[in-house]
Design a protein around this motif. Structure first.
Motif, mmCIF file in Angstrom:
data_model
loop_
_atom_site.group_PDB
_atom_site.id
_atom_site.type_symbol
_atom_site.label_atom_id
_atom_site.label_comp_id
_atom_site.label_asym_id
_atom_site.label_seq_id
_atom_site.Cartn_x
_atom_site.Cartn_y
_atom_site.Cartn_z
ATOM 1 N N PRO A 72 0.845 -1.209 0.000
ATOM 2 C CA PRO A 72 0.000 0.000 0.000
ATOM 3 C C PRO A 72 0.873 1.250 0.000
ATOM 4 O O PRO A 72 1.797 1.377 0.811
ATOM 5 N N VAL A 73 0.599 2.175 -0.900
ATOM 6 C CA VAL A 73 1.417 3.380 -1.021
ATOM 7 C C VAL A 73 0.534 4.616 -1.126
ATOM 8 O O VAL A 73 -0.611 4.546 -1.578
ATOM 9 N N VAL B 2 17.200 8.299 -1.258
ATOM 10 C CA VAL B 2 16.687 8.394 0.112
ATOM 11 C C VAL B 2 15.755 7.217 0.374
ATOM 12 O O VAL B 2 14.796 7.001 -0.368
ATOM 13 N N ARG B 3 16.029 6.448 1.415
ATOM 14 C CA ARG B 3 15.253 5.242 1.690
ATOM 15 C C ARG B 3 14.078 5.496 2.632
ATOM 16 O O ARG B 3 13.011 4.906 2.476
ATOM 17 N N LEU C 263 8.954 6.556 7.220
ATOM 18 C CA LEU C 263 8.165 5.939 6.159
ATOM 19 C C LEU C 263 9.081 5.582 4.991
ATOM 20 O O LEU C 263 9.949 6.369 4.618
ATOM 21 N N LYS C 264 8.877 4.408 4.432
ATOM 22 C CA LYS C 264 9.765 3.920 3.377
ATOM 23 C C LYS C 264 9.381 4.509 2.021
ATOM 24 O O LYS C 264 8.202 4.535 1.653
ATOM 25 N N VAL C 265 10.382 4.998 1.293
ATOM 26 C CA VAL C 265 10.164 5.487 -0.069
ATOM 27 C C VAL C 265 10.192 4.286 -1.009
ATOM 28 O O VAL C 265 11.221 3.613 -1.146
ATOM 29 N N LEU D 41 6.210 7.739 -4.398
ATOM 30 C CA LEU D 41 5.345 6.731 -3.779
ATOM 31 C C LEU D 41 5.939 6.376 -2.418
ATOM 32 O O LEU D 41 7.086 5.929 -2.323
ATOM 33 N N ILE D 42 5.152 6.573 -1.371
ATOM 34 C CA ILE D 42 5.602 6.340 -0.003
ATOM 35 C C ILE D 42 4.734 5.265 0.625
ATOM 36 O O ILE D 42 3.495 5.326 0.547
ATOM 37 N N ARG D 43 5.380 4.278 1.239
ATOM 38 C CA ARG D 43 4.641 3.170 1.823
ATOM 39 C C ARG D 43 3.800 3.640 3.015
ATOM 40 O O ARG D 43 4.262 4.399 3.863
ATOM 41 N N GLY D 44 2.548 3.196 3.049
ATOM 42 C CA GLY D 44 1.673 3.500 4.174
ATOM 43 C C GLY D 44 0.880 4.774 3.989
ATOM 44 O O GLY D 44 0.873 5.388 2.921
ATOM 45 N N ALA D 45 0.187 5.155 5.047
ATOM 46 C CA ALA D 45 -0.701 6.316 5.019
ATOM 47 C C ALA D 45 0.026 7.568 5.492
ATOM 48 O O ALA D 45 0.919 7.500 6.342
ATOM 49 N N LEU D 46 -0.369 8.705 4.939
ATOM 50 C CA LEU D 46 0.171 9.999 5.338
ATOM 51 C C LEU D 46 -0.925 10.815 6.016
ATOM 52 O O LEU D 46 -2.111 10.625 5.739
ATOM 53 N N PRO D 47 -0.558 11.731 6.904
ATOM 54 C CA PRO D 47 -1.581 12.567 7.548
ATOM 55 C C PRO D 47 -2.224 13.529 6.567
ATOM 56 O O PRO D 47 -1.629 13.889 5.552
#
Length: 207
Positions: free
Chosen positions: A23-24, A102-103, A172-174, A185-191
Motif C-alpha cells: 500500500p502506497v 533516500v530510503r 516511512l519507506k520510499v 510513492l511512499i509506503r503507508g498512510a500519510l496525515p
C-alpha cells in the motif's frame, strides 16, 4: 537534511519485486523554488528556504513580497530546511529527483479536522455501562476534587477540538521516485486529506 514540498494525491497499491502487494500514498511534487539561503555567519545557522505555488499578485503584501529576491515570484508556501545536504542556488528549481537515493522519510502535514468531540472518541475513554438506568454512558466523569483545589488541573483529558493540527509521521519507506512524472510513492498512510500540502524530508532517525 533533504526535503521537498508536495501534494497528497491519494492511496493505491503496487507490487514489489517478490509479488507482494504494497500500500502506497502518491505525492505529486511540483517544482520547488529556492527562495533564499541562510548562512551561519549571517543568520547563525545554515538553511535553505523553499517556496511553492505562485501567489496571486493581488494577495501579496509588501512585507511578504520583501522576502523574495528580484526575479522570483512570491509563493503561497514557504518552508525552511536546515543543513540542506545538496548544493543549490537561489532561483533554482527542485523536483522529486532530490529524493533519489533516500530510503526513509518523515512526512509533515495538517491532519483531518474532526470538529468538537467527546472524550470517548477524542481520548478513547471506555465510558460507563450501556445498561438502562445507569445514566452514565459517554461522560468524562469527575475532573477534580471538591473542597480542594476548587478547580480542575491543566492538561486533563477533556472534550474539545479534535484534529486539524500539525502531525509528523516518521520513518516511512520510499517505494519509488518518478522524477519524470513528478511523483513519489511512499509506503503507508500519510496525515491529512487528499490534495493537502505535505512536507517530505529525509528521516532523522533512519537512513
Amino acid at each position: 537534511m533533504i526535503g521537498v514540498i508536495g501534494k497528497k494525491v491519494g492511496m493505491t497499491q503496487i507490487f514489489d519485486e517478490t509479488g507482494r502487494v504494497v500500500p502506497v500514498t502518491v505525492v505529486q511534487v511540483v517544482p520547488n523554488v529556492v527562495v533564499s539561503k541562510k548562512t551561519a555567519e549571517k543568520d547563525g545557522y545554515n538553511a535553505v528556504v523553499i517556496g511553492v505555488y505562485e501567489k496571486k499578485k493581488s494577495r501579496v503584501t509588501k512585507p511578504y513580497a520583501g522576502q523574495f529576491p528580484e526575479g522570483i515570484a512570491p509563493t503561497r508556501i514557504l518552508r525552511e530546511f536546515r543543513d540542506f545536504e545538496k548544493e543549490v542556488d537561489v532561483g533554482q528549481s527542485i523536483d522529486a529527483s532530490v529524493l533519489d537515493g533516500v530510503r526513509f522519510v518523515d512526512v509533515i502535514a495538517k491532519s483531518k479536522g474532526k470538529g468538537f468531540q467527546g472524550v470517548v472518541k477524542r481520548w478513547g475513554f471506555e465510558g460507563g455501562r450501556a445498561t438502562h438506568g445507569s445514566k452514565f454512558h459517554r461522560e468524562p466523569g469527575s475532573t477534580g476534587n471538591s473542597t480542594y483545589p476548587h478547580h480542575s488541573f491543566k492538561n486533563i483529558k477533556m472534550p474539545g477540538h479534535m484534529g486539524n493540527e500539525r502531525v509528523t509521521v516518521q520513518n516511512l519507506k520510499v517505494v519509488r521516485v518518478d522524477a519524470e512524472k513528478g511523483v513519489v510513492l511512499i509506503r503507508g498512510a500519510l496525515p491529512g486529506p487528499r490534495n493537502c500540502d505535505v512536507l517530505i524530508r529525509k528521516s532523522v532517525k533512519k537512513s
